[in-house]
Design a protein around this motif. Structure first.
Motif, PDB file in Angstrom:
ATOM      1  N   SER A  54       0.627  -0.844   0.203  1.00 53.90           N
ATOM      2  CA  SER A  54       0.430  -0.217  -0.277  1.00 53.90           C
ATOM      3  C   SER A  54       0.657   1.443  -0.146  1.00 53.90           C
ATOM      4  O   SER A  54       2.165   1.487   0.499  1.00 53.90           O
ATOM      5  N   ALA A  55       0.370   2.562  -1.050  1.00 55.78           N
ATOM      6  CA  ALA A  55       1.350   3.468  -0.806  1.00 55.78           C
ATOM      7  C   ALA A  55       0.061   5.030  -0.279  1.00 55.78           C
ATOM      8  O   ALA A  55      -0.883   5.024   0.123  1.00 55.78           O
ATOM      9  N   GLU A  56       1.043   5.359  -0.048  1.00 56.87           N
ATOM     10  CA  GLU A  56       0.309   6.886   0.816  1.00 56.87           C
ATOM     11  C   GLU A  56      -0.013   7.566  -0.180  1.00 56.87           C
ATOM     12  O   GLU A  56       0.608   7.730  -1.665  1.00 56.87           O
ATOM     13  N   ILE A  57      -1.497   7.758  -0.700  1.00 57.80           N
ATOM     14  CA  ILE A  57      -2.033   8.472  -2.022  1.00 57.80           C
ATOM     15  C   ILE A  57      -2.110   9.992  -1.478  1.00 57.80           C
ATOM     16  O   ILE A  57      -2.284  10.644   0.143  1.00 57.80           O
ATOM     17  N   VAL A  58      -1.815  10.754  -2.402  1.00 57.89           N
ATOM     18  CA  VAL A  58      -0.984  12.203  -2.708  1.00 57.89           C
ATOM     19  C   VAL A  58      -1.985  13.063  -3.237  1.00 57.89           C
ATOM     20  O   VAL A  58      -2.103  13.956  -3.039  1.00 57.89           O
ATOM     21  N   GLU A  59      -3.172  12.785  -3.908  1.00 54.40           N
ATOM     22  CA  GLU A  59      -3.966  13.067  -4.936  1.00 54.40           C
ATOM     23  C   GLU A  59      -5.306  12.791  -4.271  1.00 54.40           C
ATOM     24  O   GLU A  59      -5.866  11.692  -4.976  1.00 54.40           O
ATOM     25  N   GLY A  60      -5.530  13.395  -3.386  1.00 55.03           N
ATOM     26  CA  GLY A  60      -7.398  12.225  -2.621  1.00 55.03           C
ATOM     27  C   GLY A  60      -6.902  11.445  -1.455  1.00 55.03           C
ATOM     28  O   GLY A  60      -6.006  11.756  -1.103  1.00 55.03           O
ATOM     29  N   LYS A  61      -8.517  11.797  -1.301  1.00 52.75           N
ATOM     30  CA  LYS A  61      -8.013  10.519  -0.567  1.00 52.75           C
ATOM     31  C   LYS A  61      -7.956   9.244  -0.602  1.00 52.75           C
ATOM     32  O   LYS A  61      -7.832   8.059   0.145  1.00 52.75           O
ATOM     33  N   THR A  62      -8.951   8.467  -1.568  1.00 54.97           N
ATOM     34  CA  THR A  62      -9.377   6.942  -2.203  1.00 54.97           C
ATOM     35  C   THR A  62      -8.529   6.861  -3.564  1.00 54.97           C
ATOM     36  O   THR A  62      -8.281   8.098  -4.545  1.00 54.97           O
ATOM     37  N   LEU A  63      -7.579   6.311  -4.226  1.00 53.59           N
ATOM     38  CA  LEU A  63      -7.082   5.698  -5.600  1.00 53.59           C
ATOM     39  C   LEU A  63      -8.003   5.639  -5.912  1.00 53.59           C
ATOM     40  O   LEU A  63      -8.974   4.798  -6.210  1.00 53.59           O
ATOM     41  N   ARG A  64      -7.878   6.827  -6.885  1.00 56.97           N
ATOM     42  CA  ARG A  64      -9.352   6.230  -7.532  1.00 56.97           C
ATOM     43  C   ARG A  64      -8.522   6.481  -9.544  1.00 56.97           C
ATOM     44  O   ARG A  64      -7.699   6.642  -9.885  1.00 56.97           O
TER      45      ARG A  64
END
Lengths: 648, 336
Positions: free
Chosen positions: B48-58
C-alpha cells in the motif's frame, strides 16, 4: 578534405566483393544513383592507404519496422495520424556501389571497411581512368558532358583514340524518339570534337545523313541557349556557336525544279549543293536498287558487260543498227532497244553469251531507275556530287535524304559511303578522320530481316572502318533491335531516356534496376555513357547544341513550295549572282523546253562560274532567231499604160 | 537461465585467451549465451502507498489527450546488460559482463545520441576471487582490479555480516549477474544525474528514478516502469488500477522504497486491455515530489501517451514500451 558522407558496411548476407560494396549515409546526404564516391580504406596495404572508387548503382531505404501492419496498428489505420507521432522511426539509407577502380590495383581484393567520401573532380578523373589520357603529352580528351553530384561538377572526357580510332572507335546512341536527345547529343559532340580533337592527330570532318525531319538542316544557324547552357559551354571549353563550315547536299524533287530538302528556303541556299548522279555513278551500285531475285550471275554478268564495254565508250556491233555512245539512261535505253531489235531480226536467243530474257529483264529493271530515283538520277548524265578529294577540316557535310524514297536513300548511302571508303583507303579524301552519322539504325541495320546492301555497308564500317579513319556515329530508338555487330563494335555508347520495354530486354540486364529506372526517367540533356575506359556507365549532362533546332528553323525558314520553272531557275541561280532577275530568266529561257532549261541550270550550278549570266546563257543551243517572212515589194506603177481601159 | 547459444563474440574470445594464459586450469565454456537471473530474491507483492491526490485511489481520465498532443520529453535514457559465462576454473564460474547506457536526444523528431555525455560501455570480468588461485599479473587492489584489458569485479566479497557466499556454482553465478545489474544501474544513474544537472528538458527514463537522489529530486527526470513485480496498491485500489481504461491514470501516490528516495507515482493505462492480461499496456510513472501533483501527473501522462506512437514493435514489450526507449536499446545493442 571534405567530410565523410558514409561508412562501408558488410554483412555475411551482403558482403563486399572486389567489384561491389555497400555503405550507409545520413538521411539528407546528396548521394543518389550515379553518384561517384571514394572509399578510403582504414588499414594501409604495403604502406599505402587503399582508395576505392565506385559509382552508386542501387539504393535501399528502410526503417526498423518489421511489418507494415505494425505501422497501421500504430496509427489506428489513419495515415494522417502518422504525422503527429512524437518521433520518426529510425531510418537507413543504404547504397550499393559498383567499383570503378581500386588503387593499388594489385592485389585485387574485396573492398575494405572505411569511410566514404563524395568524389571530387580529381577523384572523378582517377575513378574513370581519365588521368591516363588527360595527362600532359597525351591530351586526347574530348569533353562529352559534366558529371554533377552533391556540389561536385566534373568534366567527363572521352578518349579520342577510343572514340575515333585507332584503339577502338564508333559511337552508338539510343533513346526514345521525340526528345531530340539523340540528334542534340551528336550535334554537341561534333562541336566538342571539332574544338578539342588534337591538332597533331590530323584533320577531321563529318558526313551526316539527315534521314528524317529538319533537325540537321540548320547547323550553321545560331540557336537559343539558356544561361545554364552557356555555363556548361564555358566549363567544357567549347564556344557556344553554330558550326562555321557546313555544306548541304540534296537531290532535286521529281519534277527537277526545287531541291528536295527542308533547307530549300531561298535565304539558305548559298551552301546547298544539288546531288545528282548519272548512269555511270548509278550502275556501280545497281545491286542496291535491284532486289535479290533480280541479281543472279547472269544479270551480274550483263551489268558488268555494260559497265566495262558500253558506258562512256563508242560501242558498235554487227547486230546493231548504228554506233552507240551511252552516257545517260536515255542512251542506255536506246542501246537496249537496238540490241533487242537486232536479236529479233536475227531470231537469236542470245547475244554475246547473254540470253534475251536476261537482256529484257535488265532493260526493264535499269530503265526505270531514273524514274524511281527521279531528282537524284538524271537521264542526261549530269553529275553533282560531294567534294570527294577536297573535304575540309572541321566541316560538316549534311546529305539530306529525309524526303526521298527508300530506293534513293539506299543508293545515296551506298554510293557515298563507298566513295568515302575508297578515298580514305587512298588517303586522298582531304581529311584524315571522317565521322559518318546515320540515324534510324532500326531501319537501316536491323537485327533481323533481309541482308541489304546498306546493312552490309554499315557492318563493314563498324568492323573495319576504324583502320581507315572512317568512324560510324549511329543512332536508333531500340538498340536491342539493331544488328549486334554494329552496336557491338561501337566502343562508346550513349543512352538517353529509354523506353521501359526496351530496358526489359536482355541487353540491359547488366544494369541494376535503379540504373534502369533512372534511364527511363532521364531528362532532356542527360545521358548515360559507356566508354572503354569507364568500367561502369556514367551519367552526364550536356549543353543544348548552339545551333538552330529543326522546329525553329522550319518556322523561320519555311520550306519553299512548288514554283514555276522560271522561279525555280531564279532561286537556284540567285545565290551565285544576286543581280539575276526573273525577267532576265524568262527572257533567256522563253524559247526552250523545261528539260533544256534544267540541264542549263544544273551545268551552271556545277560549274559555279564567275559570270553566271553568261555561262547560263551559253548552255542553250544556238538558235538563229526566226526572220519575219518578207515579200518582195512590187515596183510602184508610176503611170497607167496607155492602152489600159480602166486607167485613169 | 540460458537464453541463447551464439558463438562467442570477440570480447569473449579475448577474455578466454587471457584467462587461459593467466589462470592455468581455466577452461572455456562453449556456446554460452546471455544469462539472466534464474529467480528473483523478492516475490511479486502488493504494497500500500500513501495517496497524495485525494483520499482514495481512483481512476482519472487524462484530460486533453488527442492525436495532436505534443510530448514534452526531450530525451530517453536506458541501459542494457549482457552476462556471459565464458569459462570455469574447476567449477567456479567466470563471467564476462557488458553493461551500457545512453541518452538519446530528440532533434527534429529523430533521435540522436546526446552530445554532452558519450554513451557508457563497460566490459568487466566478474570473478569470485576467494575461490580462485591468485591471479598473476593482476594490477590494482580491491574489487576493481585490472586484468589485461578487463577490469575485474570480485563477486565473493563478504556481506555485512562478514559471511562469504557459498561456493555453489549457481550461487556464484547469480552473484555475478546481480553485480552486472548493479553496474548497469550505476551507469544509468550517472547519465541521469548528468542530464538533470544540465536541466535541458524532461528525460524519459526506462525504470525507477528512486535509486538516484539527484534524479528523484529533479523535475526533469521521469521514470516509467514497465514491470509490476511490486504493485503499490491493495484491495479496492488494486481493482481500480487493473480496471483502468485506455487513457486513464490512477490517483497520484507516494513511493518510498527502502534505502531509496521518495517520489510521486501513478499508474497509467496506455492501451486498451480488452482481451489481454490485466497488466497489458499498464505502466507506472515516477516523478519528483511537487506541490501540484494533479496538474503535473496529467501533463506527464499526456506526454507518456504521446510516446506510444510509433509502436515499439517488434519488441515483445511494445504494449508498455515507448519507441524512444526501443531506440536506445537498439543503439546500445549496436555498440555493445
Amino acid at each position: 578534405m571534405t567530410e565523410a558522407l558514409g561508412r562501408i558496411v558488410a554483412t555475411e548476407r551482403k558482403p563486399n566483393t572486389p567489384h561491389e560494396f555497400h555503405f550507409w549515409t545520413a538521411i539528407d546526404s546528396p548521394v543518389g544513383i550515379g553518384t561517384i564516391v571514394r572509399v578510403d580504406g582504414a588499414n594501409p596495404m604495403d604502406g599505402q592507404i587503399p582508395h576505392i572508387y565506385g559509382i552508386v548503382v542501387e539504393g535501399f531505404s528502410y526503417t526498423d519496422l518489421q511489418s507494415p501492419m505494425h505501422d497501421v496498428l500504430g496509427h489506428d489505420g489513419l495515415p494522417t495520424m502518422a504525422g503527429y507521432a512524437a518521433t520518426e522511426r529510425a531510418e537507413i539509407r543504404l547504397y550499393t556501389a559498383a567499383v570503378l577502380r581500386q588503387i593499388p590495383e594489385e592485389p585485387l581484393q574485396p573492398v575494405p571497411m572505411g569511410q566514404v567520401f563524395l568524389a571530387e573532380e580529381a577523384d572523378v578523373q582517377v575513378a574513370l581512368r581519365m588521368d591516363s589520357y588527360l595527362r600532359e603529352g597525351a591530351n586526347t580528351g574530348i569533353p562529352i558532358g559534366v558529371y554533377r553530384a552533391g556540389g561536385t561538377e566534373a568534366v567527363i572526357y572521352l578518349d579520342a583514340d577510343f572514340l575515333l580510332g585507332p584503339e577502338a572507335a564508333h559511337l552508338n546512341i539510343t533513346g526514345v524518339s521525340g526528345l531530340a536527345t539523340k540528334t542534340s547529343a551528336v550535334e554537341w559532340l561534333l562541336a566538342s570534337m571539332f574544338r578539342h580533337f588534337p591538332e597533331d592527330k590530323g584533320s577531321i570532318a563529318a558526313v551526316c545523313f539527315n534521314v528524317k525531319g529538319p533537325d540537321l538542316c540548320y547547323l550553321d544557324q545560331p540557336g537559343k541557349l539558356e544561361k545554364s547552357d552557356e555555363a556548361l559551354y564555358e566549363k567544357l571549353d567549347v564556344e557556344p556557336k553554330p558550326f562555321q563550315k557546313v555544306e548541304y547536299f540534296a537531290p532535286y524533287n521529281a519534277k527537277g525544279l526545287a531541291l528536295n530538302t527542308f533547307r530549300n528556303n531561298e535565304a539558305l541556299l548559298d551552301n546547298v549543293t544539288p546531288l545528282t548522279w548519272g548512269l555511270r555513278e548509278v550502275l556501280q551500285f545497281a545491286e542496291v536498287l535491284l532486289n535479290r531475285d533480280d541479281i543472279d550471275a547472269k544479270a551480274d554478268a550483263l551489268i558488268d558487260f555494260i559497265v566495262q564495254n558500253v558506258v562512256d565508250k563508242e560501242f558498235s556491233d554487227p547486230l546493231l543498227s548504228k554506233k552507240h555512245t551511252v552516257q545517260s539512261f536515255a542512251d542506255l535505253d536506246a542501246w537496249f532497244r537496238d540490241v533487242l531489235r537486232g536479236m529479233e531480226q536475227k531470231d537469236g536467243e542470245s547475244w554475246r553469251t547473254h540470253h534475251v530474257a536476261t537482256i529484257r529483264k535488265m532493260r526493264n529493271r535499269l530503265s526505270n531507275i531514273s524514274t524511281r530515283c527521279a531528282g537524284l538520277v538524271t537521264d542526261s548524265g549530269a553529275v553533282s556530287d560531294l567534294p570527294f578529294g577536297s573535304f575540309e577540316d572541321r566541316t560538316v557535310y549534311v546529305v539530306d535524304v529525309a524526303n526521298l524514297e527508300e530506293d534513293a536513300q539506299d543508293l545515296i548511302f551506298a554510293r557515298i559511303v563507298s566513295k568515302l571508303r575508297e578515298h580514305l583507303e587512298r588517303r586522298d579524301l582531304g581529311v584524315k578522320h571522317l565521322v559518318v552519322f546515320v540515324d534510324e539504325l532500326n531501319k537501316y541495320a536491323p537485327g533481323d530481316g533481309p541482308d541489304t546492301y546498306v546493312r552490309k555497308m554499315l557492318l563493314d564500317i563498324a568492323e573495319r572502318g576504324r583502320y581507315l579513319g572512317l568512324v560510324l556515329f549511329s543512332a536508333q530508338q531500340f538498340r536491342s533491335q539493331v544488328h549486334r555487330r554494329v552496336v557491338g563494335n561501337s566502343g562508346t555508347s550513349l543512352f538517353g531516356r529509354m523506353d521501359p520495354d526496351e530496358l526489359s530486354t536482355p541487353g540491359y540486364a547488366v544494369l541494376s534496376p535503379a540504373t534502369r529506372t533512372k534511364l527511363a526517367t532521364l531528362e532532356k540533356g542527360q545521358l548515360m555513357i559507356r566508354h572503354p575506359h569507364f568500367t561502369q556507365p556514367i551519367f552526364v549532362r550536356f549543353p543544348r547544341p548552339a545551333v538552330m533546332q529543326g522546329r525553329e528553323g522550319s518556322e523561320r525558314y519555311p520550306q519553299a513550295g512548288d514554283v514555276s520553272l522560271d522561279a525555280a531557275i531564279l532561286r537556284a541561280l540567285r545565290p551565285l549572282d544576286p543581280a539575276i532577275t526573273l525577267p532576265w530568266v524568262q527572257e533567256i529561257t522563253a524559247l526552250f523546253t523545261q528539260e533544256e532549261v534544267i540541264r542549263a541550270r544544273n551545268a551552271t550550278l556545277l560549274a559555279r562560274p564567275e559570270n553566271v549570266k553568261a555561262y547560263f546563257s551559253a548552255q542553250f543551243r544556238k538558235i538563229i532567231p526566226a526572220q519575219p517572212a518578207t515579200r518582195p515589194m512590187a515596183a510602184s506603177i508610176k503611170s497607167a499604160p496607155e492602152n489600159d481601159p480602166y486607167g485613169f | 537461465m540460458l537464453v541463447s547459444s551464439p558463438s562467442p563474440d570477440s570480447a569473449s574470445r579475448a577474455a578466454i585467451r587471457l584467462l587461459k594464459e593467466w589462470l592455468p586450469g581455466a577452461s572455456a565454456v562453449e556456446g554460452s549465451g546471455d544469462l539472466e537471473l534464474s529467480s528473483r530474491a523478492d516475490q511479486p507483492q502488493l504494497i500500500s502507498a500513501e495517496i497524495v491526490e485525494g483520499k482514495t485511489l481512483r481512476a482519472v481520465k487524462v484530460p486533453g489527450v488527442d492525436r495532436t498532443t505534443i510530448s514534452g520529453f526531450g530525451a530517453f535514457l536506458d541501459g542494457t546488460q549482457k552476462v556471459r559465462l565464458i569459462g570455469r576454473h574447476y567449477g567456479v564460474p567466470i563471467v564476462l559482463g557488458t553493461t551500457s547506457a545512453a541518452v538519446r536526444v530528440r532533434v527534429n523528431r529523430r533521435l540522436v545520441t546526446w552530445g554532452h555525455q558519450p554513451p557508457r560501455l563497460e566490459r568487466k570480468l566478474y570473478l569470485p576471487l576467494k575461490y580462485l588461485p591468485p591471479l598473476t599479473e593482476t594490477l590494482g587492489a580491491g574489487s576493481q582490479r585490472k586484468y589485461g584489458q578487463f577490469q575485474v569485479v570480485d563477486t565473493s566479497i563478504p556481506d555485512a555480516s562478514g559471511a562469504y557466499p557459498s561456493e555453489h556454482p549457481t550461487v556464484l553465478l547469480e552473484r555475478a549477474i546481480r553485480a552486472v545489474d548493479r553496474q548497469r544501474d550505476a551507469l544509468e544513474d550517472e547519465l541521469a544525474e548528468a542530464w538533470c544537472a544540465r536541466g535541458e528538458a524532461p528525460l524519459f527514463i526506462d525504470g525507477s528514478i528512486t535509486r538516484s537522489p539527484h534524479a528523484a529530486a529533479s523535475a526533469n527526470a521521469i521514470g516509467v516502469i514497465k514491470s509490476h513485480f511490486t504493485l503499490y496498491v491493495e484491495g479496492e485500489a488494486l481493482r481500480t488500477v487493473v480496471g483502468l481504461a485506455k487513457g486513464e491514470r490512477s490517483s497520484v501516490f507516494q513511493v518510498t522504497p527502502k534505502s531509496r528516495s521518495a517520489v510521486m507515482s501513478w499508474y497509467l493505462r496506455q492501451r486498451d486491455p480488452e482481451g489481454h492480461d490485466v497488466l497489458w499496456g499498464l505502466v507506472r510513472v515516477e516523478m519528483s515530489r511537487c506541490d501540484n501533483p494533479t496538474e503535473r501527473a496529467d501533463e506527464i501522462s499526456r506526454w507518456v501517451l504521446a510516446e506510444t506512437s510509433p509502436l515499439a514493435l517488434p519488441d515483445g514489450r511494445w504494449d508498455k514500451m515507448s519507441y524512444g526507449i526501443r531506440d536506445v536499446e537498439e543503439f546500445l545493442r549496436a555498440i555493445s
